[in-house]
Design a protein around this motif. Sequence first.
Motif, PDB file in Angstrom:
ATOM      1  N   ILE A  83      -4.400  -2.210 -10.760  1.00 18.31           N
ATOM      2  CA  ILE A  83      -3.506  -2.324  -9.776  1.00 18.31           C
ATOM      3  C   ILE A  83      -3.605  -1.169  -8.591  1.00 18.31           C
ATOM      4  O   ILE A  83      -3.455  -1.662  -7.425  1.00 18.31           O
ATOM      5  N   GLU A  84      -4.247  -0.287  -9.090  1.00 18.53           N
ATOM      6  CA  GLU A  84      -4.732   0.794  -8.071  1.00 18.53           C
ATOM      7  C   GLU A  84      -5.681   0.342  -7.132  1.00 18.53           C
ATOM      8  O   GLU A  84      -5.802   0.443  -5.890  1.00 18.53           O
ATOM      9  N   GLN A  85      -6.658  -1.004  -7.789  1.00 15.97           N
ATOM     10  CA  GLN A  85      -7.441  -1.307  -6.787  1.00 15.97           C
ATOM     11  C   GLN A  85      -6.907  -2.376  -5.657  1.00 15.97           C
ATOM     12  O   GLN A  85      -7.270  -2.427  -4.804  1.00 15.97           O
ATOM     13  N   THR A  86      -5.805  -3.045  -6.232  1.00 15.19           N
ATOM     14  CA  THR A  86      -4.870  -3.756  -5.357  1.00 15.19           C
ATOM     15  C   THR A  86      -4.357  -3.160  -4.462  1.00 15.19           C
ATOM     16  O   THR A  86      -4.232  -3.361  -3.294  1.00 15.19           O
ATOM     17  N   VAL A  87      -3.631  -1.919  -4.773  1.00 19.47           N
ATOM     18  CA  VAL A  87      -3.058  -1.056  -3.745  1.00 19.47           C
ATOM     19  C   VAL A  87      -3.961  -0.590  -2.642  1.00 19.47           C
ATOM     20  O   VAL A  87      -3.558  -0.431  -1.476  1.00 19.47           O
ATOM     21  N   ALA A  88      -5.259  -0.317  -2.966  1.00 19.41           N
ATOM     22  CA  ALA A  88      -6.265   0.254  -1.941  1.00 19.41           C
ATOM     23  C   ALA A  88      -6.490  -1.026  -1.107  1.00 19.41           C
ATOM     24  O   ALA A  88      -6.500  -0.697   0.039  1.00 19.41           O
ATOM     25  N   LYS A  89      -6.500  -2.169  -1.448  1.00 18.31           N
ATOM     26  CA  LYS A  89      -7.054  -3.261  -0.618  1.00 18.31           C
ATOM     27  C   LYS A  89      -5.524  -3.321   0.452  1.00 18.31           C
ATOM     28  O   LYS A  89      -5.959  -3.599   1.349  1.00 18.31           O
ATOM     29  N   LEU A  90      -4.451  -3.271  -0.041  1.00 19.12           N
ATOM     30  CA  LEU A  90      -3.340  -3.343   0.743  1.00 19.12           C
ATOM     31  C   LEU A  90      -3.043  -2.303   1.804  1.00 19.12           C
ATOM     32  O   LEU A  90      -2.927  -2.627   3.028  1.00 19.12           O
ATOM     33  N   VAL A  91      -3.509  -1.104   1.260  1.00 17.88           N
ATOM     34  CA  VAL A  91      -3.459   0.149   2.138  1.00 17.88           C
ATOM     35  C   VAL A  91      -4.622  -0.075   3.355  1.00 17.88           C
ATOM     36  O   VAL A  91      -4.079   0.170   4.597  1.00 17.88           O
ATOM     37  N   ALA A  92      -5.597  -0.714   2.882  1.00 12.54           N
ATOM     38  CA  ALA A  92      -6.673  -0.634   4.414  1.00 12.54           C
ATOM     39  C   ALA A  92      -6.361  -1.789   5.018  1.00 12.54           C
ATOM     40  O   ALA A  92      -6.618  -1.575   6.081  1.00 12.54           O
ATOM     41  N   SER A 211      -1.358 -10.743   3.243  1.00  2.00           N
ATOM     42  CA  SER A 211      -2.269 -11.675   3.921  1.00  2.00           C
ATOM     43  C   SER A 211      -3.434 -11.237   4.330  1.00  2.00           C
ATOM     44  O   SER A 211      -4.651 -11.451   4.266  1.00  2.00           O
ATOM     45  N   ARG A 212      -3.144 -10.158   4.930  1.00  2.00           N
ATOM     46  CA  ARG A 212      -4.609  -9.391   5.749  1.00  2.00           C
ATOM     47  C   ARG A 212      -5.454  -8.959   4.699  1.00  2.00           C
ATOM     48  O   ARG A 212      -6.489  -8.658   5.072  1.00  2.00           O
ATOM     49  N   ALA A 213      -4.832  -8.344   3.553  1.00  2.00           N
ATOM     50  CA  ALA A 213      -5.630  -8.219   2.508  1.00  2.00           C
ATOM     51  C   ALA A 213      -6.395  -9.082   1.648  1.00  2.00           C
ATOM     52  O   ALA A 213      -7.247  -8.845   0.682  1.00  2.00           O
TER      53      ALA A 213
END
Length: 495
Positions: A83-92, A211-213
């Motif tokens: 989940i943290e990896q997913t959040v990192a993608k979203l933040v970027a 979408s951008r992630a």
Amino acid sequence: MRNTVSQSSMRRPRTRRLWLAVPLSLAVLAGCTQAPSTPRQVSLPIPRTIEREAPPTATVRENARILASYGGVYENPRLQADIEQTVAKLVAASERPDLKYQVTMLNSPAINAFALPNGNLYISRGLIALAADKAELASVLAHEMGHVIARHAAIREEQARQNALVSQVVSEVLSDPNMGALALAKSKLTLASFSRAQEFEADGIGVGISSRAGFDSFGAARFLTAMQRNADLKNGRKTENVDPQVVDFMSSHPATPERVKNALANARQVGGPGNGTRDRDAYLAAIDGMVYGEDPSEGFARGRRFLHPKLGFTFVAPDRFSLDNTAQAVLGLKDGGDEALRLDVVSVPAEQRLSDYLKSGWIDNVDPSSAEEFTVNGFQAATAAAKGERWSFRLFAVRFGSDVYRFIFAARSLTAENDRAFRESVSTFRRMSLKESAGVKPLHIRVVTVKPGDTIDKLADRMASDHKLARFLLLNGFSANDKLKPGEKVKLVME
């Protein structure tokens, strides 16, 4: 739940009056991803900064309240890392990649997610289990990030303070005999939601971020549909289609069909179906083995029966009662809403008679002459009656180990019939044997590979849950007409 009764929360409330909900400062938490049938959970007074250094005392306090209300942290390192990896993608991919977030999984079967303005994201394992793929989960996380980015909670801070002020008037609900049973009947915390406009704005921001992630932008629409199907299943309605007339859990919160329509429109603006990854197999691998439903170690209801293996007791509610396990108490409501119950735990000095405790003033209008002492399956107990203008109460106290378990039954009218039913319910309170406690096992999500010849009906029959077929379809995002393909992965609920 649904919220669970943890051992720490079930022990030693020392206030003289009975509190039927957590302090309403919790009444401003953003429970915006809840299923329609799940009573709302809210958002709190929050700091005006998103910085994580030296968090304000208020943030630390509210975090502790959230954890207490939702069964604490769900410990699953592999899933946490995913989940943290997913959040990192979203933040970027977000409009504010400079913001910092911290995600916490909550050990609750409730379907809920929310965020604090300082970047704390909370997501229940019930919601994680419901999501069919990583794109759906990403849509939820991105939606909550949208609230943070748009500073919705900060905008509502003044309203939160006003709500907290109003709550002081009703906090000691049993001191008002006209309101006590009504509050007692509530099965969850009542938390304020964001406005309709804020929810739609967060939906739009979230779809854009996910979408951008690189995630499928239609994940939000699929997950909102799954939330409605879950609510329909719980309420006994058909689950194959979303009824456009079914409103969401709060009038000020957009109806789920309305949000689905909005999410679809947002998704089409960034591309057609298949414009991003769903990452289904990777997601299923991450949730394989996670606890599903209520955690027996924290107490759970099975119909009218409540069991708490960790604390070692069980009891059965009266006929036609449904039970709900919250962080503060076990709550029950009879069909029709004219009777309710609450079971919680208090600390009473060993030298104090239980009959004296019932008359000690923690609840108003107790009839002293009604107090009597007796035993329940070998445990000291006492009972008394109290009467308000519109509601009557039958009170019980049972000494169990070093604590006292307190039953409060409320009725519009305390008749000989329902008074007898209340007494019979308390008479079922007993200690669970070690073998009985050890035999209570949690359910888990198990991911299996479809084999040649497997059908939806065959796999659904392996589910260790209620509504086997409907729940199998729901958890996997299938419809009744779908055909399984050998080699694909599916979720089952099993011991």
